[in-house]
Design a protein around this motif. Structure first.
Motif, PDB file in Angstrom:
ATOM      1  N   LEU A 153      79.505  30.432  46.074  1.00 56.63           N
ATOM      2  CA  LEU A 153      80.156  30.441  47.335  1.00 56.63           C
ATOM      3  C   LEU A 153      79.589  29.298  48.241  1.00 56.63           C
ATOM      4  N   GLU A 154      78.280  29.258  48.306  1.00 56.81           N
ATOM      5  CA  GLU A 154      77.666  28.193  49.436  1.00 56.81           C
ATOM      6  C   GLU A 154      77.847  26.909  48.808  1.00 56.81           C
ATOM      7  N   ASP A 155      77.600  26.677  47.607  1.00 55.70           N
ATOM      8  CA  ASP A 155      77.730  25.276  46.846  1.00 55.70           C
ATOM      9  C   ASP A 155      79.251  24.861  47.101  1.00 55.70           C
ATOM     10  N   THR A 156      80.240  25.421  47.107  1.00 62.66           N
ATOM     11  CA  THR A 156      81.480  25.251  47.119  1.00 62.66           C
ATOM     12  C   THR A 156      81.901  24.879  48.647  1.00 62.66           C
ATOM     13  N   GLY A 157      81.198  25.542  49.651  1.00 64.34           N
ATOM     14  CA  GLY A 157      81.552  25.169  50.859  1.00 64.34           C
ATOM     15  C   GLY A 157      82.401  26.336  51.517  1.00 64.34           C
ATOM     16  N   LYS A 197      94.872   9.832  55.937  1.00 65.22           N
ATOM     17  CA  LYS A 197      95.608  10.846  55.243  1.00 65.22           C
ATOM     18  C   LYS A 197      94.976  12.119  55.479  1.00 65.22           C
ATOM     19  N   GLU A 198      95.985  13.387  55.358  1.00 66.49           N
ATOM     20  CA  GLU A 198      95.160  14.786  55.365  1.00 66.49           C
ATOM     21  C   GLU A 198      94.294  14.803  54.165  1.00 66.49           C
ATOM     22  N   THR A 199      93.149  15.314  54.279  1.00 70.57           N
ATOM     23  CA  THR A 199      92.163  15.359  53.229  1.00 70.57           C
ATOM     24  C   THR A 199      92.461  16.646  52.521  1.00 70.57           C
ATOM     25  N   PRO A 200      92.101  16.691  51.175  1.00 70.25           N
ATOM     26  CA  PRO A 200      92.265  17.962  50.473  1.00 70.25           C
ATOM     27  C   PRO A 200      91.661  19.295  51.131  1.00 70.25           C
ATOM     28  N   SER A 201      90.463  18.733  51.585  1.00 74.32           N
ATOM     29  CA  SER A 201      89.455  19.902  52.181  1.00 74.32           C
ATOM     30  C   SER A 201      90.591  20.510  53.341  1.00 74.32           C
ATOM     31  N   ASN A 202      91.251  19.774  54.134  1.00 74.56           N
ATOM     32  CA  ASN A 202      91.904  20.355  55.119  1.00 74.56           C
ATOM     33  C   ASN A 202      92.884  21.223  54.585  1.00 74.56           C
ATOM     34  N   ILE A 250      92.933  22.920  51.854  1.00 71.02           N
ATOM     35  CA  ILE A 250      92.490  24.084  51.345  1.00 71.02           C
ATOM     36  C   ILE A 250      92.063  25.096  52.452  1.00 71.02           C
ATOM     37  N   ASP A 251      91.660  24.360  53.559  1.00 68.26           N
ATOM     38  CA  ASP A 251      91.251  25.327  54.701  1.00 68.26           C
ATOM     39  C   ASP A 251      92.553  25.747  55.287  1.00 68.26           C
ATOM     40  N   LYS A 252      93.610  25.030  55.272  1.00 68.39           N
ATOM     41  CA  LYS A 252      94.960  25.651  55.924  1.00 68.39           C
ATOM     42  C   LYS A 252      95.254  27.357  55.319  1.00 68.39           C
ATOM     43  N   VAL A 253      94.565  27.329  53.745  1.00 69.48           N
ATOM     44  CA  VAL A 253      94.923  28.680  53.192  1.00 69.48           C
ATOM     45  C   VAL A 253      93.737  29.654  53.532  1.00 69.48           C
ATOM     46  N   LEU A 254      92.526  28.908  52.979  1.00 64.25           N
ATOM     47  CA  LEU A 254      91.338  29.848  53.200  1.00 64.25           C
ATOM     48  C   LEU A 254      90.992  30.296  54.579  1.00 64.25           C
ATOM     49  N   THR A 255      91.395  29.388  55.541  1.00 64.39           N
ATOM     50  CA  THR A 255      91.078  30.068  56.904  1.00 64.39           C
ATOM     51  C   THR A 255      92.140  30.506  57.704  1.00 64.39           C
ATOM     52  N   HIS A 256      93.501  30.894  56.873  1.00 66.13           N
ATOM     53  CA  HIS A 256      94.529  31.150  57.393  1.00 66.13           C
ATOM     54  C   HIS A 256      94.348  32.430  58.289  1.00 66.13           C
ATOM     55  N   ARG A 257      95.076  32.620  59.354  1.00 65.47           N
ATOM     56  CA  ARG A 257      95.102  33.954  59.979  1.00 65.47           C
ATOM     57  C   ARG A 257      95.063  35.299  59.281  1.00 65.47           C
ATOM     58  N   TYR A 272      84.920  20.840  50.904  1.00 63.40           N
ATOM     59  CA  TYR A 272      84.936  21.529  49.569  1.00 63.40           C
ATOM     60  C   TYR A 272      84.688  20.823  48.267  1.00 63.40           C
ATOM     61  N   ARG A 273      83.806  21.412  47.419  1.00 65.57           N
ATOM     62  CA  ARG A 273      83.293  20.840  46.211  1.00 65.57           C
ATOM     63  C   ARG A 273      83.195  21.881  45.107  1.00 65.57           C
ATOM     64  N   MET A 274      83.240  21.302  43.800  1.00 63.79           N
ATOM     65  CA  MET A 274      82.790  22.037  42.582  1.00 63.79           C
ATOM     66  C   MET A 274      81.426  22.750  42.531  1.00 63.79           C
ATOM     67  N   PRO A 275      81.253  23.942  42.416  1.00 63.88           N
ATOM     68  CA  PRO A 275      79.909  24.174  42.367  1.00 63.88           C
ATOM     69  C   PRO A 275      79.055  23.418  41.238  1.00 63.88           C
ATOM     70  N   ARG A 276      77.545  23.142  41.320  1.00 67.68           N
ATOM     71  CA  ARG A 276      76.939  22.618  40.260  1.00 67.68           C
ATOM     72  C   ARG A 276      76.318  23.823  39.496  1.00 67.68           C
TER      73      ARG A 276
END
Lengths: 700, 73
Positions: free
Chosen positions: A357-361, A262-267, A269-276, A490-494
């Protein structure tokens, strides 16, 4: 006993380190190299204490960056103070194959080893079933499944550490000797090594291993020539052999369900966050939020710190007898300390954001999006983070360039980062803009002073990019640049990790930069309080005479006296001395003193201006600094000193000149040579001089 | 066929590498001959690219992707 944590990046190694050691951590430096050495103590079930060493994350014992090179050095050098008695390899269960590559390398070093199998829950979710006992049997090593984030099974891991046998029992992985039989035998024999794999690694890495003597290293080089050893093809052969071994082991111990992915949640999120388009919009929005916060949230704590120091200075003056020592303490040491400590809030806030920003990926996505643009000017996607950070302060930003693998890219980043206008230039800009730019609105809503300020930041970015281009042409690359980077899910920050990062960075800043700033402040205090013999005595006696004393009110008298004393001090003498050089830029000797004192730190400018133009150095009187500066006249011509031309010339000088001892110190620390800070100092100061000259003559 | 020629959404199986030094780094990161590679996306400016290989996501530049030769399907 000493225990080293080793693992790939993003495996939860640092989380596990935090869980094992709690707050009993210490961040130091490996001697002679600027890689953070994180150690901590952990109480074991048998009441012993274990020293835990968190080694930098790496995919292989063959290093790709500065940080990674320390891993093999610690593991192979039995004389290293943190050479471990036991290694814990932290393995991400969701990516067993790639993680086991590092394990097989570590296992062949013949140091006792345990596997901490992290993220089992995620592996199960993704449909793979790992037979831990069978895997443990096949490798001949204890495997403890843990969930580091929730602290699950950490007790079992502690038990395993306590009761693990002191000799290495793990099975051999590949036939290392076959890769270069005679060479490995010879090196092992001559350097008295137990493990053939250590010998092979030394053959690959001897040039960069600092624990080998020069003779040992050149002997290895000789042997390599003798047996015509080819490093790259041997590495390739070894890596393939290791994966073959891992595949055989995993075939019997791991079953993966082959349901369609299945499409992962990360994928998603990436569709938005790395959108053109949205990708960049969101990125710049996040930047905007960070800067607003750095300035908005730090204002209050910064004024608290300043007030506390003013209170302390007052305390010193009222409770200690007047004298040289009291002056040194209040105007030298305490003033210097406050110059350091006042930046703590900004550094803490900046690193909180960077750590989140680093922790979340997200940071690796920024790198991913910006790489192409940055590469055009000789930088790297990974240069974006330090460049953004240097809007607040170049010092932590230069420290954060360590993860740039390519030497050339890293050097260029370090070279240009101090050009970007940091928060210490802000007070200088603010005072000078208030002086010469009218407070009017254009088009009814754009504040002209605000525009001028924005222009200064814009100019600093342009300068950084142009200089990067120049360095790109000048510097020779030591190695081929490359950009192979994991994009973690992507993960929640610690949050505890965020707090720890803030704490550690602030501590490093205070200790490292603090030493220099305080030292220089003391020197400056000396220079501005002492002068050539005779001259000062004249001034003193002039103001003691009744004639002068009657012309002014006691308060005025004091101000004029201290102003003339400054003129007759060594700093004043130096200011007069450099005056011929700075007159073409539109400055007089008084500004010259400010330029010199500002070489310790730019924010000294306002304070120096205040002293020179005889106003009390007090936040509430900042407007009167402006007034006094506005009234300042050239004694020969009678024209104002601060014109539009000279003020912009001065701002450009502050924008480009390397006037920051802390930056010089940190560049030295990060590059381990005086060459780079020297180059940087010379080019920036030259750039500042000529840019100011041009600006002054254009606007004159 | 090289990895750099695939469009987002397309996949291929690694056959070999054209650059020895790069191949060591790629293999350490899990790009091995015989592995399936899926191109997830291009960066907004067309370079680098994001791929999924052996269960995780990796980003690499086009120039690096062009050293990975894929099997004919």
């Amino acid at each position: 006993m000493k225990v080293a944590l080793v693992g790939n990046p993003n495996t939860g190694k640092s989380t596990l380190f935090n869980v094992l050691t709690g707050l009993n951590q210490k961040v130091g430096n490996f001697p002679g190299i600027t890689v953070d050495k994180k150690t901590g103590t952990c109480k074991l079930p048998d009441k012993r204490n274990a020293l835990i060493i968190d080694l930098p994350g790496t995919y292989s014992l063959y290093p790709k960056s500065k940080d990674e090179s320390i891993v093999f050095e610690v593991l192979a050098d039995v004389k290293n103070p943190v050479h471990p008695d036991l290694i814990i390899v932290v393995v991400d269960a969701t990516n067993l194959k790639r993680n086991l590559l590092l394990y097989t390398q570590v296992a062949d070093l013949k140091i006792p080893v345990i596997i901490a199998l992290n993220m089992m829950d995620l592996a199960n979710k993704s449909g793979s079933v790992i037979d831990v006992d069978a895997l443990s049997d096949k490798l001949g090593v204890q495997i403890v499944p843990v969930t580091a984030r929730q602290g699950i099974n950490v007790d079992k891991l502690k038990e395993a550490i306590a009761f693990n046998p002191a000799i290495a029992l793990q099975k051999d992985t590949i036939e290392v000797s076959l890769l270069a039989p005679e060479l490995i035998h010879k090196i092992g024999e001559e350097l008295l090594l137990d493990s053939p794999y250590v010998a092979l690694q030394m053959a690959h890495q001897h040039e960069n291993l600092r624990f080998l003597t020069h003779d040992e290293s050149s002997r290895i080089e000789e042997l390599e020539q003798e047996f015509s050893f080819h490093s790259q093809s041997s590495k390739a052969e070894e890596t393939i052999a290791r994966y073959n071994y891992i595949n055989i082991i995993l075939a019997d111990t791991v079953t993966t369900s082959s349901e369609p992915k299945k499409e992962t949640p990360s994928n998603r999120i990436d569709k938005v966050l790395t959108h053109r388009i949205w990708g960049f919009v969101i990125f710049f929005f996040i930047l905007f939020i960070i800067f607003q916060s750095i300035f908005a949230w730090s204002a209050y704590p910064m004024s608290l710190i300043e007030n506390a120091f003013m209170w302390l200075t007052g305390l010193v003056h009222t409770h200690l007898p007047t004298g040289v020592l009291t002056d040194l303490l209040s105007d030298g040491i305490i003033a210097g300390l406050s110059g350091v400590l006042v930046f703590i809030p900004q550094i803490a806030i900046l690193f909180a954001f960077i750590s989140i920003l680093e922790d979340t990926g997200y940071m690796s996505r920024v790198t991913f999006m910006m790489d192409k643009v940055m590469r055009k000017v000789g930088l790297n996607g990974k240069s974006v983070v330090p460049m953004i950070g240097s809007l607040a302060c170049a010092v932590p930003s230069i420290m954060s360039t360590r993860n740039i693998e390519s030497w050339k890219d890293r050097m260029i980043t370090i070279m240009i980062v101090p050009l970007i206008s940091c928060s210490a230039r802000l007070p200088v800009y603010a005072v000078l803009i208030a002086l010469v730019v009218p407070d009017t609105k254009i088009f009814g809503f754009l504040n002209l002073q605000g525009l001028a300020l924005m222009g200064m930041y814009f100019i600093s970015f342009i300068a950084a990019i142009v200089v990067a281009l120049v360095f790109k042409l000048v510097l020779k690359a030591k190695e081929k640049g490359y950009f192979i980077m994991e994009l973690p899910v992507y993960r929640m920050p610690r949050w505890d990790n965020v707090l720890l990062t803030m704490y550690e960075k602030v501590k490093t800043f205070v200790l490292e930069a603090g030493k220099v700033i305080v030292a220089v402040s003391i020197v400056l205090w000396g220079l501005s309080n002492y002068g050539p013999p005779g001259k000062r005595a004249q001034v003193e006696s002039k103001y003691q005479s009744a004639e002068v004393a009657n012309t002014y009110t006691p308060e005025e008298l004091n101000l004029h006296r201290s102003s003339e004393l400054l003129e007759s001090s060594y700093a004043g003498v130096i200011g007069k001395f450099i005056e011929p050089a700075i007159v073409p830029l539109g400055y007089d000797w008084k500004i010259g003193i400010a330029l010199i004192t500002s070489f310790a730190a730019r924010e000294v400018f306002v304070g120096t201006m205040a002293t020179i133009y005889s106003v009390s150095n007090d936040e509430a009187h900042i407007s009167s600094v402006t007034d006094k500066m506005r009234d300042a006249r050239n004694p020969d011509t009678g024209l104002p000193v601060f014109t539009l031309a000279s003020s912009f010339s001065l701002m450009i000088f502050y924008a480009f000149a390397m006037q920051c001892i802390s930056t010089i110190a940190v560049v030295y620390r990060e590059t381990k040579s005086w060459r780079w800070p020297l180059i940087q100092f010379v080019y920036m100061t030259a750039l500042a001089y000529f840019a100011s000259l041009i600006v002054f003559n254009l606007l004159k | 066929m090289k990895l750099s020629q695939l469009r987002p959404g397309q996949s291929g199986i690694i056959k070999e590498f054209t650059d020895l030094e790069m191949s060591v780094k790629l293999m350490e990161m899990g790009c091995l001959p015989g592995e399936l590679i899926l191109v997830d996306r291009y960066a907004p400016l067309g370079d680098p690219i994001a791929i999924t290989v052996s269960g995780y996501q990796l980003s690499l530049r086009m120039q690096e992707a062009s050293t990975i030769v894929l099997q004919h399907l």
